[in-house]
Design a protein around this motif. Structure first.
Motif, mmCIF file in Angstrom:
data_model
loop_
_atom_site.group_PDB
_atom_site.id
_atom_site.type_symbol
_atom_site.label_atom_id
_atom_site.label_comp_id
_atom_site.label_asym_id
_atom_site.label_seq_id
_atom_site.Cartn_x
_atom_site.Cartn_y
_atom_site.Cartn_z
ATOM 1 N N ALA A 213 0.833 -1.206 0.000
ATOM 2 C CA ALA A 213 0.000 0.000 0.000
ATOM 3 C C ALA A 213 0.868 1.257 0.000
ATOM 4 C CB ALA A 213 -0.921 0.001 1.213
ATOM 5 N N LEU A 214 1.922 1.267 0.804
ATOM 6 C CA LEU A 214 2.802 2.432 0.849
ATOM 7 C C LEU A 214 3.585 2.589 -0.451
ATOM 8 C CD1 LEU A 214 4.125 2.144 4.517
ATOM 9 C CD2 LEU A 214 2.608 3.913 3.603
ATOM 10 N N VAL A 321 7.399 3.539 6.037
ATOM 11 C CA VAL A 321 7.891 2.286 5.455
ATOM 12 C C VAL A 321 8.730 1.514 6.455
ATOM 13 C CG1 VAL A 321 9.450 1.344 3.700
ATOM 14 C CG2 VAL A 321 7.776 3.075 3.078
ATOM 15 N N MET A 322 9.526 2.229 7.231
ATOM 16 C CA MET A 322 10.386 1.568 8.210
ATOM 17 C C MET A 322 9.580 0.874 9.308
ATOM 18 S SD MET A 322 13.360 1.947 7.005
ATOM 19 C CE MET A 322 12.514 1.863 5.423
ATOM 20 N N GLU A 323 8.354 1.367 9.555
ATOM 21 C CA GLU A 323 7.510 0.781 10.597
ATOM 22 C C GLU A 323 6.474 -0.194 10.037
ATOM 23 O OE1 GLU A 323 7.905 1.193 13.835
ATOM 24 O OE2 GLU A 323 9.607 2.512 13.481
ATOM 25 N N ALA A 324 6.409 -0.335 8.716
ATOM 26 C CA ALA A 324 5.288 -1.034 8.100
ATOM 27 C C ALA A 324 5.327 -2.549 8.279
ATOM 28 C CB ALA A 324 5.222 -0.697 6.608
ATOM 29 N N ALA A 332 12.789 -4.188 2.891
ATOM 30 C CA ALA A 332 11.582 -3.373 2.769
ATOM 31 C C ALA A 332 11.874 -2.084 2.008
ATOM 32 C CB ALA A 332 11.018 -3.062 4.151
ATOM 33 N N SER A 333 12.970 -1.441 2.341
ATOM 34 C CA SER A 333 13.312 -0.182 1.694
ATOM 35 C C SER A 333 13.642 -0.378 0.216
ATOM 36 C CB SER A 333 14.488 0.469 2.413
ATOM 37 O OG SER A 333 14.764 1.735 1.864
ATOM 38 N N SER A 334 14.309 -1.477 -0.126
ATOM 39 C CA SER A 334 14.614 -1.759 -1.526
ATOM 40 C C SER A 334 13.340 -1.907 -2.344
ATOM 41 C CB SER A 334 15.438 -3.044 -1.646
ATOM 42 O OG SER A 334 16.733 -2.870 -1.166
ATOM 43 N N ALA A 335 12.397 -2.679 -1.824
ATOM 44 C CA ALA A 335 11.140 -2.905 -2.542
ATOM 45 C C ALA A 335 10.367 -1.607 -2.729
ATOM 46 C CB ALA A 335 10.299 -3.926 -1.776
ATOM 47 N N TYR A 336 10.255 -0.835 -1.664
ATOM 48 C CA TYR A 336 9.526 0.426 -1.696
ATOM 49 C C TYR A 336 10.187 1.414 -2.664
ATOM 50 C CZ TYR A 336 8.446 5.149 0.044
ATOM 51 O OH TYR A 336 8.114 6.472 0.143
ATOM 52 N N SER A 337 11.500 1.544 -2.590
ATOM 53 C CA SER A 337 12.209 2.501 -3.435
ATOM 54 C C SER A 337 12.073 2.151 -4.911
ATOM 55 C CB SER A 337 13.689 2.547 -3.047
ATOM 56 O OG SER A 337 13.851 3.037 -1.733
ATOM 57 N N ALA A 338 12.109 0.867 -5.237
ATOM 58 C CA ALA A 338 11.986 0.459 -6.632
ATOM 59 C C ALA A 338 10.649 0.907 -7.220
ATOM 60 C CB ALA A 338 12.128 -1.058 -6.742
ATOM 61 N N VAL A 339 9.571 0.723 -6.464
ATOM 62 C CA VAL A 339 8.244 1.083 -6.968
ATOM 63 C C VAL A 339 8.086 2.598 -7.055
ATOM 64 C CG1 VAL A 339 5.760 0.951 -6.533
ATOM 65 C CG2 VAL A 339 7.206 -1.046 -6.118
ATOM 66 N N ARG A 340 8.533 3.321 -6.029
ATOM 67 C CA ARG A 340 8.310 4.769 -6.038
ATOM 68 C C ARG A 340 9.080 5.457 -7.145
ATOM 69 N NH1 ARG A 340 12.019 8.166 -2.788
ATOM 70 N NH2 ARG A 340 13.715 6.872 -2.010
ATOM 71 N N PHE A 341 10.287 4.978 -7.459
ATOM 72 C CA PHE A 341 11.048 5.604 -8.542
ATOM 73 C C PHE A 341 10.396 5.377 -9.906
ATOM 74 C CE2 PHE A 341 14.823 5.827 -5.643
ATOM 75 C CZ PHE A 341 15.065 7.179 -5.802
#
Length: 408
Positions: A213-214, A321-324, A332-341
């Motif tokens: 979701a994030l 994201v760090m708390e998700a 977690a940060s790798s996955a999130y960063s890939a989508v947001r970019f």
């Protein structure tokens, strides 16, 4: 960041300052080309859509590379990853400066994005490992470097862009070469056992509902972010210096709210509430920018107000994201960063194409709609995101979590 001894933030080992300096230059790359977009379009006889692909290639490769940076750094070590990233930035920035076609610049910006992903994914963990004053001091230094880089990038791009569109690229080559030498000489590799991270870990992480979701929220939010950043130089109609000064103000506004306002808000207000208030305000600002696009002074005000709101969103989303999840923070940060970019990569050429067909108002309305979709995503997912509003552990534990996450 309370609990850090006053004054200790600025008394750091040389290796910390070496990485912090390189961080400033790395983050400058985000807005560096902004002031020279019209000049590149004119000099290389490129359309606005082709010119905006300078952002797309850079951000697309940065995002995709985020999926493998933790896999690489867990095998070759932090210092080697930093040096590899810096070397790639130097090489591809130089190739950009020497290019004679827009297609070549687009391709070399992609290589630059790979280097940037490798460097920024490792820099914070390196600073924390060597900093005095605790992880809180290290994060303040990192956030200061980020804010300074985002603010200075457009200004330097404007100053050097007044000489030639190639100037900002040569500037990055010189500064990053200094950063490479400083890291090579001053940074010491930490001797520790590293557990290799599976290559597929970030992809599997997106199965987690809260993280997914994030990530979707960030994808649509980044469309708004990069329409404001990457498309606005064209309707502004300024020269390189005028665009550089405008986005210097934007960067300063973003840095102020990211470093000071957002943490203060999170101490008092739930993260999801901050997101659900800030995103609609950002959408209103983008709508105003679209309606006032013919008035350069009004557009400048909208850009700087947008910077204030973007700073809040950047910090709150990262901390959320760090708390998700209970997944490893790097994954977690790798996955999130890939989508947001990916959102940032698609926005600039779409905005230019919309402007070509329907006029310069429409890209901002498109961006506002994307930002509202981001808000709707958080609203619909608020049940699975409820735990990110829990203040959780103490600040030092939370700071350490952010450190590991940003090392992805």
């Amino acid at each position: 960041m309370t609990g850090t001894p006053q004054g200790s933030i600025w008394r750091q080992p040389a290796q910390v300052w070496a990485v912090a300096f390189a961080c400033v230059v790395a983050f400058m790359g985000i807005g560096l080309v902004d002031p020279i977009l019209p000049a590149i379009a004119y000099s290389l006889q490129a359309t606005p859509v082709e010119t905006e692909l300078l952002f797309t290639s850079y951000l697309l490769v940065t995002g995709l590379a985020m999926l493998i940076t933790s896999w690489i750094s867990s095998r070759i070590g932090a210092k080697a990853t930093l040096l590899l990233g810096l070397a790639l930035i130097v090489v591809f920035a130089l190739l950009c400066a020497l290019s004679s076609s827009v297609d070549a610049v687009i391709g070399f910006r992609a290589g630059w994005g790979l280097g940037n992903a490798l460097f920024i994914s490792t820099a914070l963990a390196t600073i924390v490992g060597a900093a005095s004053g605790g992880s809180g001091a290290a994060i303040v230094l990192y956030e200061a470097a980020l804010g300074l880089g985002i603010a200075i990038g457009p200004l330097l791009g404007g100053l050097l862009g007044e000489i030639s569109w190639r100037g900002p690229f040569f500037g990055v080559v010189a500064l990053m070469s200094i950063g490479f030498i400083a890291v090579l000489v001053l940074v010491r590799e930490r001797r520790e056992t590293r557990e290799p991270i599976p290559l597929s870990a970030p992809i599997r992480a997106l199965r987690h509902p809260a993280l997914a979701a994030l990530a979707v929220t960030a994808l649509f939010y980044n469309i708004g972010f990069f329409v404001l950043l990457a498309f606005s130089p064209f309707p502004l109609g300024f020269g390189a210096m005028g665009i550089g000064l405008t986005f210097f103000g934007w960067g300063v506004a973003l840095a102020i709210t990211s470093v000071w306002l957002a943490p203060a808000l999170m101490r008092r207000v739930a993260r999801t509430t901050i997101i659900l208030v800030t995103l609609p305000l950002l959408a209103l600002d983008l709508i105003a920018a679209g309606l006032l696009v013919g008035d350069p002074a009004a557009l400048v005000v909208c850009i700087i107000v947008g910077g204030l709101l973007l700073g809040v969103m950047n910090t709150v989303l990262t901390e959320a994201v760090m708390e998700a999840t209970d997944l490893p923070r790097a994954v977690a940060s790798s996955a999130y960063s890939a989508v947001r970019f990916l959102g940032g990569a698609m926005a600039p050429p779409i905005a230019a194409a919309l402007a070509h067909v329907w006029g310069e108002t429409v890209p901002y309305l498109f961006a506002a709609a994307a930002v509202l979709i981001a808000a709707l995503t958080v609203l619909l997912a608020r049940r699975v995101l409820g735990h990110i509003d829990d203040p959780g552990a103490g600040e030092q534990e939370h700071a350490a979590a952010i450190v590991v996450g940003d090392a992805a």
